[in-house]
Design a protein around this motif. Structure first.
Motif, PDB file in Angstrom:
ATOM      1  N   ALA A 137     -77.223 -49.469 -72.746  1.00  0.00           N
ATOM      2  CA  ALA A 137     -77.400 -50.914 -72.903  1.00  0.00           C
ATOM      3  C   ALA A 137     -78.876 -51.292 -73.066  1.00  0.00           C
ATOM      4  N   LEU A 138     -79.784 -50.322 -72.878  1.00  0.00           N
ATOM      5  CA  LEU A 138     -81.213 -50.621 -72.850  1.00  0.00           C
ATOM      6  C   LEU A 138     -81.994 -50.029 -74.017  1.00  0.00           C
ATOM      7  N   VAL A 139     -81.566 -48.888 -74.509  1.00  0.00           N
ATOM      8  CA  VAL A 139     -82.317 -48.165 -75.545  1.00  0.00           C
ATOM      9  C   VAL A 139     -81.481 -48.110 -76.822  1.00  0.00           C
ATOM     10  N   PRO A 140     -81.957 -48.709 -77.923  1.00  0.00           N
ATOM     11  CA  PRO A 140     -81.149 -48.756 -79.146  1.00  0.00           C
ATOM     12  C   PRO A 140     -80.640 -47.401 -79.624  1.00  0.00           C
ATOM     13  N   ALA A 141     -81.462 -46.360 -79.539  1.00  0.00           N
ATOM     14  CA  ALA A 141     -81.018 -45.040 -80.014  1.00  0.00           C
ATOM     15  C   ALA A 141     -79.883 -44.496 -79.153  1.00  0.00           C
ATOM     16  N   ILE A 142     -79.919 -44.780 -77.839  1.00  0.00           N
ATOM     17  CA  ILE A 142     -78.826 -44.353 -76.971  1.00  0.00           C
ATOM     18  C   ILE A 142     -77.583 -45.179 -77.260  1.00  0.00           C
ATOM     19  N   SER A 143     -77.758 -46.485 -77.508  1.00  0.00           N
ATOM     20  CA  SER A 143     -76.623 -47.335 -77.887  1.00  0.00           C
ATOM     21  C   SER A 143     -75.950 -46.788 -79.139  1.00  0.00           C
ATOM     22  N   ALA A 144     -76.760 -46.398 -80.109  1.00  0.00           N
ATOM     23  CA  ALA A 144     -76.218 -45.858 -81.356  1.00  0.00           C
ATOM     24  C   ALA A 144     -75.441 -44.570 -81.087  1.00  0.00           C
ATOM     25  N   ALA A 145     -75.994 -43.711 -80.220  1.00  0.00           N
ATOM     26  CA  ALA A 145     -75.294 -42.470 -79.876  1.00  0.00           C
ATOM     27  C   ALA A 145     -73.982 -42.766 -79.158  1.00  0.00           C
ATOM     28  N   SER A 146     -74.004 -43.772 -78.292  1.00  0.00           N
ATOM     29  CA  SER A 146     -72.807 -44.187 -77.567  1.00  0.00           C
ATOM     30  C   SER A 146     -71.702 -44.605 -78.532  1.00  0.00           C
ATOM     31  N   ILE A 147     -72.076 -45.343 -79.560  1.00  0.00           N
ATOM     32  CA  ILE A 147     -71.100 -45.822 -80.540  1.00  0.00           C
ATOM     33  C   ILE A 147     -70.537 -44.667 -81.366  1.00  0.00           C
ATOM     34  N   LEU A 148     -71.406 -43.773 -81.809  1.00  0.00           N
ATOM     35  CA  LEU A 148     -70.920 -42.630 -82.599  1.00  0.00           C
ATOM     36  C   LEU A 148     -69.959 -41.775 -81.785  1.00  0.00           C
ATOM     37  N   ALA A 149     -70.325 -41.497 -80.529  1.00  0.00           N
ATOM     38  CA  ALA A 149     -69.470 -40.653 -79.689  1.00  0.00           C
ATOM     39  C   ALA A 149     -68.134 -41.322 -79.411  1.00  0.00           C
ATOM     40  N   LYS A 150     -68.160 -42.618 -79.116  1.00  0.00           N
ATOM     41  CA  LYS A 150     -66.936 -43.346 -78.782  1.00  0.00           C
ATOM     42  C   LYS A 150     -65.980 -43.426 -79.980  1.00  0.00           C
ATOM     43  N   VAL A 151     -66.499 -43.786 -81.133  1.00  0.00           N
ATOM     44  CA  VAL A 151     -65.639 -43.916 -82.313  1.00  0.00           C
ATOM     45  C   VAL A 151     -65.078 -42.552 -82.709  1.00  0.00           C
ATOM     46  N   HIS A 152     -65.913 -41.524 -82.669  1.00  0.00           N
ATOM     47  CA  HIS A 152     -65.447 -40.177 -83.000  1.00  0.00           C
ATOM     48  C   HIS A 152     -64.322 -39.761 -82.065  1.00  0.00           C
ATOM     49  N   ARG A 153     -64.500 -40.011 -80.775  1.00  0.00           N
ATOM     50  CA  ARG A 153     -63.460 -39.597 -79.825  1.00  0.00           C
ATOM     51  C   ARG A 153     -62.189 -40.432 -79.977  1.00  0.00           C
ATOM     52  N   ASP A 154     -62.338 -41.715 -80.230  1.00  0.00           N
ATOM     53  CA  ASP A 154     -61.152 -42.552 -80.447  1.00  0.00           C
ATOM     54  C   ASP A 154     -60.344 -42.047 -81.647  1.00  0.00           C
ATOM     55  N   ARG A 155     -61.034 -41.583 -82.676  1.00  0.00           N
ATOM     56  CA  ARG A 155     -60.336 -41.042 -83.847  1.00  0.00           C
ATOM     57  C   ARG A 155     -59.621 -39.741 -83.496  1.00  0.00           C
ATOM     58  N   LEU A 156     -60.224 -38.935 -82.632  1.00  0.00           N
ATOM     59  CA  LEU A 156     -59.547 -37.725 -82.161  1.00  0.00           C
ATOM     60  C   LEU A 156     -58.274 -38.086 -81.400  1.00  0.00           C
ATOM     61  N   CYS A 157     -58.335 -39.169 -80.623  1.00  0.00           N
ATOM     62  CA  CYS A 157     -57.153 -39.612 -79.874  1.00  0.00           C
ATOM     63  C   CYS A 157     -56.044 -40.060 -80.809  1.00  0.00           C
ATOM     64  N   GLU A 158     -56.404 -40.660 -81.928  1.00  0.00           N
ATOM     65  CA  GLU A 158     -55.396 -41.026 -82.928  1.00  0.00           C
ATOM     66  C   GLU A 158     -54.717 -39.769 -83.472  1.00  0.00           C
ATOM     67  N   GLN A 159     -55.497 -38.716 -83.690  1.00  0.00           N
ATOM     68  CA  GLN A 159     -54.922 -37.450 -84.148  1.00  0.00           C
ATOM     69  C   GLN A 159     -54.024 -36.833 -83.076  1.00  0.00           C
ATOM     70  N   MET A 160     -54.455 -36.927 -81.816  1.00  0.00           N
ATOM     71  CA  MET A 160     -53.630 -36.429 -80.719  1.00  0.00           C
ATOM     72  C   MET A 160     -52.321 -37.196 -80.634  1.00  0.00           C
ATOM     73  N   HIS A 161     -52.389 -38.515 -80.890  1.00  0.00           N
ATOM     74  CA  HIS A 161     -51.182 -39.339 -80.858  1.00  0.00           C
ATOM     75  C   HIS A 161     -50.212 -38.915 -81.957  1.00  0.00           C
ATOM     76  N   ALA A 162     -50.748 -38.604 -83.130  1.00  0.00           N
ATOM     77  CA  ALA A 162     -49.882 -38.180 -84.236  1.00  0.00           C
ATOM     78  C   ALA A 162     -49.164 -36.872 -83.898  1.00  0.00           C
ATOM     79  N   GLN A 163     -49.833 -36.017 -83.129  1.00  0.00           N
ATOM     80  CA  GLN A 163     -49.242 -34.730 -82.773  1.00  0.00           C
ATOM     81  C   GLN A 163     -48.338 -34.837 -81.544  1.00  0.00           C
ATOM     82  N   TYR A 164     -48.722 -35.700 -80.608  1.00  0.00           N
ATOM     83  CA  TYR A 164     -47.959 -35.851 -79.352  1.00  0.00           C
ATOM     84  C   TYR A 164     -47.688 -37.332 -79.091  1.00  0.00           C
ATOM     85  N   PRO A 165     -46.846 -37.976 -79.881  1.00  0.00           N
ATOM     86  CA  PRO A 165     -46.640 -39.429 -79.760  1.00  0.00           C
ATOM     87  C   PRO A 165     -46.048 -39.855 -78.420  1.00  0.00           C
ATOM     88  N   GLN A 166     -45.419 -38.940 -77.699  1.00  0.00           N
ATOM     89  CA  GLN A 166     -44.758 -39.319 -76.446  1.00  0.00           C
ATOM     90  C   GLN A 166     -45.733 -39.742 -75.343  1.00  0.00           C
TER      91      GLN A 166
END
Length: 205
Positions: A137-166
């Motif tokens: 929340a304080l350093v722009p470069a860390i904020s940017a890293a936070s966003i990249l990591a979060k979006v990347h992981r959320d997309r992985l979760c979408e792939q996990m959902h496609a494989q294990y929808p239950q």
């Protein structure tokens, strides 16, 4: 004979930060019961500032997606890395998180002179580094890293959902919600679950 005053030397303030490229580092996915932990490292370009950078958890999913693309387009360089479920179970989540951070830093196309890491622990890297609590929340470069990591992981979760929808990974992103815990009890863990996490271990039949 020189005056006593001339013997007194003024000490100039020292700045131990040498000029050069600064990288921000953050992770996503330490708390969930499934999927890899993801880390990102970003070196921003001062000539191409990005408006609206903040801790990824304080942004809407739509805003994160937009910033994800903008960061990738405008940053001097970035790197996204993972530590797998197997590594998490083998070396524990903290060490796996630090490993993912190390991989992210080492994956940068340009080598920074200093790395700023969100939190209070540092990965084992050969670059000067500083841990900054609430740095996302304080350093722009860390904020940017936070966003990249979060979006990347959320997309992985979408792939996990496609494989294990239950299990409903598209909704809870692997966190231990009531829906997720109920699915674990009904179906047992999948290959993407972290077996060393207590709620998952209790569901093993």
């Amino acid at each position: 004979m020189p005056s006593k005053k001339s013997w007194v030397l003024e000490q100039a303030p020292l700045n131990f930060d040498v000029p050069g490229l600064m990288a921000g580092v953050d992770e996503a996915g330490r708390g969930p019961l499934a999927g890899p932990v993801v880390a990102a490292a970003v070196i921003l370009d001062d000539l191409h500032p990005i408006a609206g950078l903040n801790d990824s958890k304080k942004l809407t999913a739509k805003r994160r997606e937009k910033l994800f693309d903008e960061i990738k387009a405008k940053a001097l360089c970035f790197s996204i890395a993972e530590a797998s479920v197997q590594e998490i179970d083998e070396i524990n989540i903290l060490q796996a998180t630090l490993l993912a951070m190390k991989r992210a830093v080492e994956g940068l196309r340009l080598k920074p002179v200093k790395v700023l890491v969100d939190g209070n622990r540092l990965p084992a890297i050969d670059i000067r580094a500083e841990a900054i609590v609430q740095g996302d929340a304080l350093v722009p470069a860390i904020s940017a890293a936070s966003i990249l990591a979060k979006v990347h992981r959320d997309r992985l979760c979408e792939q996990m959902h496609a494989q294990y929808p239950q299990y409903g990974f598209d909704q809870h992103k692997g966190y231990g919600t009531a829906v997720h815990l109920a699915a674990l009890q009904a179906h047992g863990p999948a290959e993407c679950h972290r077996l060393t996490f207590a709620p998952v271990a209790r569901s093993v039949r």
